[in-house]
Design a protein around this motif. Structure first.
Motif, PDB file in Angstrom:
ATOM      1  N   HIS A 148       0.843  -1.200   0.000  1.00  0.00           N
ATOM      2  CA  HIS A 148       0.000   0.000   0.000  1.00  0.00           C
ATOM      3  C   HIS A 148       0.879   1.252   0.000  1.00  0.00           C
ATOM      4  N   ALA A 149       1.913   1.261   0.840  1.00  0.00           N
ATOM      5  CA  ALA A 149       2.821   2.416   0.902  1.00  0.00           C
ATOM      6  C   ALA A 149       3.486   2.648  -0.452  1.00  0.00           C
ATOM      7  N   ARG A 150       3.879   1.589  -1.105  1.00  0.00           N
ATOM      8  CA  ARG A 150       4.520   1.722  -2.425  1.00  0.00           C
ATOM      9  C   ARG A 150       3.539   2.249  -3.467  1.00  0.00           C
ATOM     10  N   LYS A 151       2.268   1.881  -3.343  1.00  0.00           N
ATOM     11  CA  LYS A 151       1.246   2.404  -4.259  1.00  0.00           C
ATOM     12  C   LYS A 151       1.033   3.900  -4.023  1.00  0.00           C
ATOM     13  N   ILE A 152       1.133   4.332  -2.774  1.00  0.00           N
ATOM     14  CA  ILE A 152       1.031   5.767  -2.462  1.00  0.00           C
ATOM     15  C   ILE A 152       2.172   6.508  -3.153  1.00  0.00           C
ATOM     16  N   LEU A 153       3.386   6.002  -2.987  1.00  0.00           N
ATOM     17  CA  LEU A 153       4.555   6.671  -3.564  1.00  0.00           C
ATOM     18  C   LEU A 153       4.520   6.691  -5.087  1.00  0.00           C
ATOM     19  N   SER A 154       3.964   5.656  -5.695  1.00  0.00           N
ATOM     20  CA  SER A 154       3.900   5.603  -7.167  1.00  0.00           C
ATOM     21  C   SER A 154       2.776   6.478  -7.717  1.00  0.00           C
ATOM     22  N   GLY A 155       1.869   6.912  -6.846  1.00  0.00           N
ATOM     23  CA  GLY A 155       0.742   7.724  -7.288  1.00  0.00           C
ATOM     24  C   GLY A 155      -0.490   6.899  -7.619  1.00  0.00           C
ATOM     25  N   GLU A 156      -0.374   5.582  -7.527  1.00  0.00           N
ATOM     26  CA  GLU A 156      -1.505   4.695  -7.822  1.00  0.00           C
ATOM     27  C   GLU A 156      -2.600   4.819  -6.760  1.00  0.00           C
ATOM     28  N   GLU A 157      -2.209   4.945  -5.494  1.00  0.00           N
ATOM     29  CA  GLU A 157      -3.167   5.122  -4.394  1.00  0.00           C
ATOM     30  C   GLU A 157      -3.292   6.606  -4.090  1.00  0.00           C
ATOM     31  N   LYS A 158      -4.511   7.127  -4.214  1.00  0.00           N
ATOM     32  CA  LYS A 158      -4.732   8.559  -4.018  1.00  0.00           C
ATOM     33  C   LYS A 158      -5.659   8.878  -2.840  1.00  0.00           C
ATOM     34  N   ASN A 159      -6.304   7.880  -2.252  1.00  0.00           N
ATOM     35  CA  ASN A 159      -7.271   8.129  -1.182  1.00  0.00           C
ATOM     36  C   ASN A 159      -6.704   7.854   0.205  1.00  0.00           C
ATOM     37  N   GLU A 160      -6.360   6.628   0.497  1.00  0.00           N
ATOM     38  CA  GLU A 160      -5.852   6.281   1.831  1.00  0.00           C
ATOM     39  C   GLU A 160      -4.346   6.488   1.839  1.00  0.00           C
ATOM     40  N   VAL A 161      -3.951   7.756   2.089  1.00  0.00           N
ATOM     41  CA  VAL A 161      -2.546   8.142   1.932  1.00  0.00           C
ATOM     42  C   VAL A 161      -1.899   8.691   3.206  1.00  0.00           C
ATOM     43  N   HIS A 162      -2.670   8.892   4.269  1.00  0.00           N
ATOM     44  CA  HIS A 162      -2.135   9.469   5.502  1.00  0.00           C
ATOM     45  C   HIS A 162      -1.812   8.365   6.509  1.00  0.00           C
ATOM     46  N   VAL A 163      -0.819   8.616   7.347  1.00  0.00           N
ATOM     47  CA  VAL A 163      -0.292   7.606   8.275  1.00  0.00           C
ATOM     48  C   VAL A 163      -1.057   7.613   9.598  1.00  0.00           C
ATOM     49  N   HIS A 164      -1.379   6.426  10.086  1.00  0.00           N
ATOM     50  CA  HIS A 164      -1.974   6.251  11.412  1.00  0.00           C
ATOM     51  C   HIS A 164      -1.247   5.109  12.109  1.00  0.00           C
ATOM     52  N   GLY A 165      -1.011   5.277  13.400  1.00  0.00           N
ATOM     53  CA  GLY A 165      -0.409   4.197  14.185  1.00  0.00           C
ATOM     54  C   GLY A 165      -0.421   4.543  15.658  1.00  0.00           C
TER      55      GLY A 165
END
Length: 116
Positions: free
Chosen positions: A31-48
């Protein structure tokens, strides 16, 4: 369980200050790699969940996020939103009224890179 992979994120108030997280779950890493590639545009903020202890891979802070709790989100409740330096400065209060349960979800967190 995958080999741990580290990623950096920033927040808009301090774009030059990075917070490092370590991920060990294969789906979360993908998922993190999809964020960086621009493929993931919705769930992009970090929670922990905060661990009030320094991690060698995140040396600028005296806390880190539990790798087993890190997920990505599009929207979250306001009570877990805070700036990373504010969290550092008020770490003794985290887990009580401030960041209940130790949950931290910076709304303006932006994954910036994978750390080789």
């Amino acid at each position: 369980m995958a080999n741990p992979v580290r990623f950096a994120f920033t927040q808009s108030a301090q774009p030059n200050l990075e917070f490092i997280v370590e991920l060990s779950d294969e789906k979360t890493i993908a998922h993190a790699r999809k964020i960086l590639s621009g493929e993931e545009k919705n769930e992009v903020h970090v929670h922990g969940r905060i661990i009030k202890r320094a991690a060698a891979y995140n040396p600028k802070f005296s806390f880190h996020l539990d790798p087993n709790t890190i997920r990505f989100f599009s929207m979250a409740i306001e009570v877990c939103d805070a700036n990373m330096t504010y969290v550092e400065d008020h770490l003794d209060e985290a887990g009580g009224a401030f960041l209940p349960g130790g949950h931290w979800c910076p709304w303006d967190s932006k994954l910036t890179r994978e750390i080789a």
